[in-house]
Each structure stands twice: as structure tokens, then as C-alpha cells.
Design a protein around this motif. Structure first.
Motif, PDB file in Angstrom:
ATOM      1  N   ILE A  80      -6.154  -3.088  -0.480  1.00  0.00           N
ATOM      2  CA  ILE A  80      -5.204  -2.527  -1.442  1.00  0.00           C
ATOM      3  C   ILE A  80      -4.585  -3.659  -2.244  1.00  0.00           C
ATOM      4  O   ILE A  80      -3.996  -4.580  -1.668  1.00  0.00           O
ATOM      5  N   ALA A  81      -4.733  -3.613  -3.549  1.00  0.00           N
ATOM      6  CA  ALA A  81      -4.053  -4.560  -4.434  1.00  0.00           C
ATOM      7  C   ALA A  81      -2.778  -3.889  -4.916  1.00  0.00           C
ATOM      8  O   ALA A  81      -2.820  -2.901  -5.657  1.00  0.00           O
ATOM      9  N   LEU A  82      -1.624  -4.401  -4.482  1.00  0.00           N
ATOM     10  CA  LEU A  82      -0.339  -3.786  -4.797  1.00  0.00           C
ATOM     11  C   LEU A  82       0.426  -4.639  -5.803  1.00  0.00           C
ATOM     12  O   LEU A  82       0.190  -5.835  -5.917  1.00  0.00           O
ATOM     13  N   TYR A  83       1.362  -4.017  -6.501  1.00  0.00           N
ATOM     14  CA  TYR A  83       2.201  -4.665  -7.526  1.00  0.00           C
ATOM     15  C   TYR A  83       1.363  -5.066  -8.747  1.00  0.00           C
ATOM     16  O   TYR A  83       1.509  -6.153  -9.287  1.00  0.00           O
ATOM     17  N   VAL A  84       0.480  -4.166  -9.160  1.00  0.00           N
ATOM     18  CA  VAL A  84      -0.321  -4.384 -10.367  1.00  0.00           C
ATOM     19  C   VAL A  84       0.416  -3.749 -11.542  1.00  0.00           C
ATOM     20  O   VAL A  84       0.526  -2.531 -11.630  1.00  0.00           O
ATOM     21  N   ARG A  85       0.924  -4.569 -12.418  1.00  0.00           N
ATOM     22  CA  ARG A  85       1.600  -4.049 -13.593  1.00  0.00           C
ATOM     23  C   ARG A  85       0.565  -3.753 -14.674  1.00  0.00           C
ATOM     24  O   ARG A  85      -0.403  -4.492 -14.829  1.00  0.00           O
ATOM     25  N   ASP A  86       0.757  -2.671 -15.415  1.00  0.00           N
ATOM     26  CA  ASP A  86      -0.203  -2.240 -16.438  1.00  0.00           C
ATOM     27  C   ASP A  86      -1.618  -2.200 -15.865  1.00  0.00           C
ATOM     28  O   ASP A  86      -2.519  -2.905 -16.335  1.00  0.00           O
ATOM     29  N   TYR A 231      14.466  -5.453   0.210  1.00  0.00           N
ATOM     30  CA  TYR A 231      14.010  -4.074   0.092  1.00  0.00           C
ATOM     31  C   TYR A 231      12.781  -3.864   0.967  1.00  0.00           C
ATOM     32  O   TYR A 231      12.154  -4.820   1.443  1.00  0.00           O
ATOM     33  N   MET A 232      12.439  -2.598   1.165  1.00  0.00           N
ATOM     34  CA  MET A 232      11.219  -2.227   1.881  1.00  0.00           C
ATOM     35  C   MET A 232      10.478  -1.189   1.056  1.00  0.00           C
ATOM     36  O   MET A 232      11.025  -0.127   0.752  1.00  0.00           O
ATOM     37  N   ASP A 233       9.254  -1.492   0.672  1.00  0.00           N
ATOM     38  CA  ASP A 233       8.437  -0.598  -0.137  1.00  0.00           C
ATOM     39  C   ASP A 233       7.426   0.139   0.740  1.00  0.00           C
ATOM     40  O   ASP A 233       7.056  -0.333   1.828  1.00  0.00           O
ATOM     41  N   LEU A 234       6.946   1.262   0.243  1.00  0.00           N
ATOM     42  CA  LEU A 234       5.842   1.974   0.884  1.00  0.00           C
ATOM     43  C   LEU A 234       5.078   2.741  -0.174  1.00  0.00           C
ATOM     44  O   LEU A 234       5.597   3.031  -1.249  1.00  0.00           O
ATOM     45  N   SER A 235       3.824   3.056   0.149  1.00  0.00           N
ATOM     46  CA  SER A 235       2.953   3.799  -0.752  1.00  0.00           C
ATOM     47  C   SER A 235       2.568   5.109  -0.082  1.00  0.00           C
ATOM     48  O   SER A 235       2.184   5.120   1.092  1.00  0.00           O
ATOM     49  N   VAL A 257       5.630   1.031  -9.397  1.00  0.00           N
ATOM     50  CA  VAL A 257       4.722   0.034  -8.833  1.00  0.00           C
ATOM     51  C   VAL A 257       3.394   0.720  -8.564  1.00  0.00           C
ATOM     52  O   VAL A 257       3.366   1.834  -8.042  1.00  0.00           O
ATOM     53  N   PHE A 258       2.286   0.043  -8.906  1.00  0.00           N
ATOM     54  CA  PHE A 258       0.981   0.674  -8.811  1.00  0.00           C
ATOM     55  C   PHE A 258       0.046  -0.133  -7.921  1.00  0.00           C
ATOM     56  O   PHE A 258       0.190  -1.339  -7.769  1.00  0.00           O
ATOM     57  N   ALA A 259      -0.926   0.590  -7.346  1.00  0.00           N
ATOM     58  CA  ALA A 259      -1.928  -0.027  -6.484  1.00  0.00           C
ATOM     59  C   ALA A 259      -3.318   0.267  -7.031  1.00  0.00           C
ATOM     60  O   ALA A 259      -3.570   1.345  -7.568  1.00  0.00           O
ATOM     61  N   VAL A 260      -4.219  -0.689  -6.852  1.00  0.00           N
ATOM     62  CA  VAL A 260      -5.609  -0.545  -7.275  1.00  0.00           C
ATOM     63  C   VAL A 260      -6.495  -0.790  -6.056  1.00  0.00           C
ATOM     64  O   VAL A 260      -6.221  -1.685  -5.248  1.00  0.00           O
TER      65      VAL A 260
END
Length: 598
Positions: A80-86, A231-235, A257-260
């Protein structure tokens, strides 16, 4: 075109390429307002989580570098590639290889988070501490359709400062009933924003206690808060309404925040067009369809509501209804359909069977049978999913009432001697044992305040959610009878921690739970189950025994199910062995065998 125009065009092309490269780099910056140069100053970072890598996209300065990292994904893994902007810019660079994960990202601000005063009842949360814990976590992952992790990976990473594993343990049984994983971004790559994230929250679908997921999330939040995380993030998948409601209740808020991810067989249902009517399939049909699809077997859903589908591969086509296929003959099916016939067939094959009689209008004969055996079971001669079955009857009045109920399912009703012990299901495919599991009757755990009626309703909702609506606890005369045998009613309030069995039958469709014992089942039980399958001459069957213990040889045969629910027996490879039976040359396993690797 003039020479000057050609040079100008070349310069324009170079400028365009430079702008695209810069746009791609900027697209990898996190949304939180980092300066454009921050990513370039950090080393490309990822954390191996066992099921795949969590790739921190904001630490990659070039889109191609991030794509190359995703291309290095291991077999049977999900990176999982997380924190992909645009992310649209990244996807444009490799549209055939990667896709935008259809999940929302939620964030918990740990500076404002407040812990709950509520205490967990009947279980506690602790760190993962043994290989047995790791195996239990994998069992839960499999039951929830998640990617497994090598048990030695958990153990070898127990001192990893970036990864934290918590498990929930049942006070009474010592079983692991829930798990969550946390990633400390600061320890993973010196994250200047001091972030953290939650992954792999999973609760055992058999767990009886409420609020396990919430307590695991809270424990992880408190852990990261104590470490100074901001902070704590989750998808979470966009349509997982139940999970989203829990996170919002705990104070999480959605962030952009997006994931690829890579397009691979594990992820296929997230990016490919789903099979028509796929969502209407029950879990038992879906498990087989997913395995077939993964192995390149063509699937045509012919009647989703009934669980019917056709599988085709290599010029062969087989019509199935869940685990019942055209390979099961009509004769074998009719033997299983009539419990009295089944009993006679397996008895002639040498299996131990309980004494049995057919319920007629002869009350004296029933009284004599009950007096001889003291406790009996009443069940319809034909039927499934536990309908009309009553277990542990001790009075003639209870037996006659149970016979009346069973006659609503089938005109012919059987009365059997009751064998004390546990209900064991053995799944035999191609005359080999694939899975063995103990099935236990539904039970609730008191909290000192709620009535049994309310506790049953809550437990039933959890069971239904965990099984796609396949398992619910009925509140009926049989439930009332079982409670009365313990001196309770639906309006009784059990003490905190008090466990109450609410039905005697262990059928999953009436709220029972299932516990894998494949690794410890006695070889005599396996031999008896295979002998029963051969006597019936059925290629896929669930054989039910009553046993004193799955690790002991004593048993009596109860019945054979021609359409066993394979989804109930994960992590055992039931669907894999089913497809192996139908299409032995399909999939990676056959290829590995052909190459001499198995």
C-alpha cells in the motif's frame, strides 16, 4: 518546419517533460502542508508488515521511484502506497499497473483524544507475545478474508520499534479473539509530523463479547499518545459502514489522504468490474467463486440467491450450488437427504451410530425409549440448517412438543439417544480430510444489567454481521426451554461474566460458533469420516460426529451434509481443495507440481 522551429519544439518538449516530472514529484507530497522540498530531503521509506509493505509516498521524490517500489511487491502480498497527493498524476504514469484504493482515510487527533472509562468485560488487551498468538492472529485474518502473515514474521518483529501488535484475549478460554497493528511513523522514517497509523483491526467472528474492536482501537490510540504521536490514521473501505460508524464515534475524522495499490489477484475485486450478481451470493458460494476467479477459472453466476454458479476451465464445465457440484450423484445426495438412510448406510460400513426410533403416535414406545436413554435428540428425517432439531430432552412433554415442531419441517421425525460431548464437523473432499472443527451451541455473557432477551439480540446482530446474515440466534420455544432448564427466562439478568447457553443445538445457522481442531483431531475420527464418505460415495461431504474430545477416538455418527459450508472452516484450504477436485490442472499449485516444485 524550419530548423529554428524544430529546436523550439524540442525545447518545448523538454520543458513539458520537466513540468510533468515536477508535477509528479509534487503529487507525492502529503496533504498536511509539507514544504515542496521536504520529500526530497527524506530517504524513500517503507515498512514490511508481513502482509505487504506500507510505503510512505511522501518520502519519494520521483513518481517512477514510487512505481518501481510498487513493482517490487512480493507474491501473495498487498503493498500500500499511502499519502499520495494528486494520485491521478501517478495513475496516469502506469494505468495498467496501479489503481486508486477505494478507501477513505480517517484521522484521530491524539492531542484531543480522551480515553474511555468503560472497562472490557470477559477479555483483556495485551501485546502479542508468542508464536501461538501469531497463529491465532492469522486464523482471524483468514476468517476475515485478509492476507495471512508468516507466524515467524510476527515473532521476529516483536522488538521492531516501528510496529506494535496488540491482541485481545478471552479471560475464560485464553483464546485470541481480536487483533490490531500499529505503525509508528516517527520510528519508521523520522516523520517530522510525528504521525502513526492503525492497520489490520480484526475481531474473531466467533467472539461473544461486545466492543472488542473499540477497545483495541482505544488501546492503540493510548499507546501512540503516550509515545508523543500527533495523530493516528487508518484506511477503511468506503462502504464499510459499520467500521466507519465506530471510528466516527471514537472521534476520527475523514481527511483527504489517498492510497495507491498494484493491480494483483488479491486486489482484483477492488479495481475490476465485479461479476454480475456477485454481491447477492452468500459467503459459502462467494468463497468458492473467489478461489475460482483467482485461479483463472471462468465463473458464470446462474442464480445468485440460491448460490448457483457454473465454473469452466480447459474445456470442462461444472455446475455448482455452493460446495455441491455435478460430481455428487443423485443417489449420494438422496442418501444424505434422509437421516435414517444415512445412518443405515454408515452403520453397514462399520461406523458407530446412536440408537434411533421413528416418532409415531405410540407414546408408550417413546416413554420406554426415553427411560432407557434418559436424554434424547429429536430431529426431522429431512431438513437442514438445524431447523426443527432439539437436543438434550429429558421429559416426555418436552419430547412430544419437539416432535410437533420437527413435523413442521418433515412429516417423519426421528428420536435418537443423546451422546454427551462436543459436536464435531469433518469436511472430506476427494476422500481426504481437509478440515475439522468443533461446533458449540450459542451462548451469551452477562454484564449484570441487561436481560437475556437483549443480550441474545446483541449477540445475534454480531453473528449476523460476521457471517453475512447466515447465523442468527432465534428467540423461540426451544430457546425458552433451554433457559428454563437452567432456571432462567428471557427476562432474567445474568451476573457480569456469567455465561449462559441459550440453545443446545450447535448448528451455525442458529447462532452456534465453530472452532478449528484440524491439527489435533484423532486419526480414528478421520478414518471413520473417510469411511463414511466412501460408503455414501460422495466426493465432498461434511460428516458430523458427537465426540468426547476431538483428540480422542470415541464418537457416534450423527449425519452427513452433502453441501457443507466451506467458508466456516478457514484457515483450512477448503475452497482450494474443492477447485482442485473440479479442475486439478488449474492455478499456481498445478503449475508448481508440473515443474516439480511440490
Amino acid at each position: 518546419m524550419t530548423k529554428e522551429n524544430g529546436k523550439g519544439a524540442a525545447r518545448s518538449d523538454k520543458a513539458l517533460a520537466h513540468r510533468l516530472k515536477r508535477m509528479r514529484a509534487e503529487s507525492l507530497q502529503p496533504f498536511q502542508g509539507s514544504a515542496p522540498g521536504d520529500a526530497a530531503s527524506q530517504e524513500a521509506a517503507s515498512v514490511d508488515c508481513g502482509w505487504g509493505r506500507l510505503i510512505f509516498a511522501q518520502t519519494f521524490s520521483e513518481a517512477e521511484d514510487l512505481l518501481d517500489a510498487l513493482r517490487q511487491e512480493g507474491a501473495e502480498r498487498r503493498d500500500i502506497a499511502l499519502y499520495v497527493r494528486d494520485p491521478h498524476v501517478l495513475l496516469a504514469a502506469a494505468p495498467q499497473e496501479v489503481f486508486l484504493d477505494p478507501s477513505h482515510t480517517f484521522r484521530l487527533d491524539l492531542s484531543t483524544y480522551r480515553s474511555s472509562r468503560r472497562q472490557s468485560g470477559g477479555y483483556f488487551v495485551r501485546r502479542l507475545s508468542s508464536e501461538a498468538d501469531a497463529r491465532a492472529v492469522n486464523r482471524i485474518y483468514t476468517a476475515r478474508g485478509m492476507v495471512q502473515v508468516r507466524p515467524d514474521f510476527f515473532w521476529s518483529n516483536r522488538d521492531n520499534r516501528a510496529i506494535t501488535y496488540f491482541v485481545a484475549e478471552d479471560d475464560a478460554s485464553g483464546e485470541i479473539i481480536g487483533t490490531v497493528t500499529g505503525i509508528d511513523h516517527g520510528r519508521a522514517f523520522d516523520d517530522p509530523e510525528h504521525g502513526s497509523s492503525l492497520w489490520c483491526l480484526a475481531v474473531d467472528p466467533q467472539a461473544r463479547h461486545p466492543g472488542i474492536g473499540e477497545m483495541l482501537v482505544r488501546r492503540l490510540a493510548e499507546h501512540f499518545s503516550a509515545r508523543g504521536a500527533a495523530y493516528m490514521d487508518l484506511s477503511v473501505l468506503h462502504d464499510n459502514d459499520q467500521a466507519i460508524a465506530l471510528y466516527e464515534k471514537l472521534g476520527f475524522r475523514r481527511v483527504p489522504v489517498f492510497a495507491v495499490k498494484r493491480k494483483n489477484p488479491i486486489n482484483e475485486k477492488l479495481f475490476a468490474r465485479p461479476l454480475e450478481a456477485y454481491d447477492e451470493l452468500n459467503p459459502y458460494a462467494r468463497l468458492i467463486v473467489d478461489e475460482a476467479h483467482r485461479r483463472g477459472v471462468h465463473v458464470e453466476i446462474t442464480d445468485a440467491e440460491g448460490g448457483f454458479f457454473r465454473l469452466s476451465h480447459g474445456g470442462r464445465s461444472v455446475h455448482c450450488r455452493e460446495s455441491l457440484s455435478e460430481l455428487t450423484s443423485g443417489v449420494a445426495m438422496s442418501i444424505c437427504d434422509d437421516k435414517a438412510v444415512t445412518r443405515r448406510v454408515v452403520e453397514r460400513a462399520g461406523l458407530m451410530v446412536p440408537e434411533q426410533m421413528t416418532a409415531t403416535g405410540d407414546t408408550d414406545a417413546i416413554k420406554a425409549f426415553l427411560e432407557k436413554h434418559r436424554r434424547v435428540v429429536v430431529k426431522p428425517a429431512r431438513g437442514e440448517q438445524g431447523r426443527g432439531v432439539a437436543v438434550g430432552l429429558e421429559t416426555i412433554d418436552d419430547v412430544e412438543r419437539a416432535v410437533s415442531v420437527a413435523r413442521e419441517v418433515c412429516d417423519r421425525v426421528l428420536i435418537e439417544a443423546c451422546f454427551d460431548g462436543e459436536d464435531l464437523r469433518l469436511v472430506v473432499i476427494d476422500f481426504k480430510l481437509v478440515a475439522a472443527a468443533v461446533r458449540r451451541p450459542p451462548r451469551i455473557v452477562g454484564d449484570g444489567t441487561k436481560k437475556i432477551r437483549s443480550l441474545i439480540a446483541s449477540q445475534s446482530r454480531r453473528r449476523a454481521a460476521a457471517t453475512g446474515g447466515e447465523s442468527k440466534i432465534p428467540i423461540d420455544a426451544e430457546t425458552e426451554r433451554c433457559l428454563a432448564a437452567s432456571g432462567l427466562t428471557l427476562d432474567s439478568v445474568p451476573d457480569e461474566g456469567q455465561e449462559v447457553v441459550v440453545r443446545k443445538a450447535a448448528n451455525l445457522h442458529t447462532g452456534g460458533s465453530i472452532h478449528d481442531v484440524t491439527g489435533v483431531v484423532h486419526h480414528r475420527l478421520v478414518e471413520a469420516a473417510v469411511a463414511a464418505a466412501r460408503a455414501i460415495d460422495i466426493p465432498v461431504v461434511g460428516i458430523d460426529f458427537m465426540v468426547r474430545s476431538p483428540s480422542e477416538p470415541d464418537y457416534v455418527f450423527i449425519e452427513a451434509n452433502e453441501r457443507p459450508g466451506l467458508a466456516n472452516h478457514e484457515p483450512q484450504p477448503t475452497a482450494e481443495r474443492f477447485i482442485d477436485l473440479l479442475f486439478p490442472l488449474s492455478g499456481h499449485r498445478a503449475a508448481a507440481q508440473a515443474l516439480g516444485k511440490l
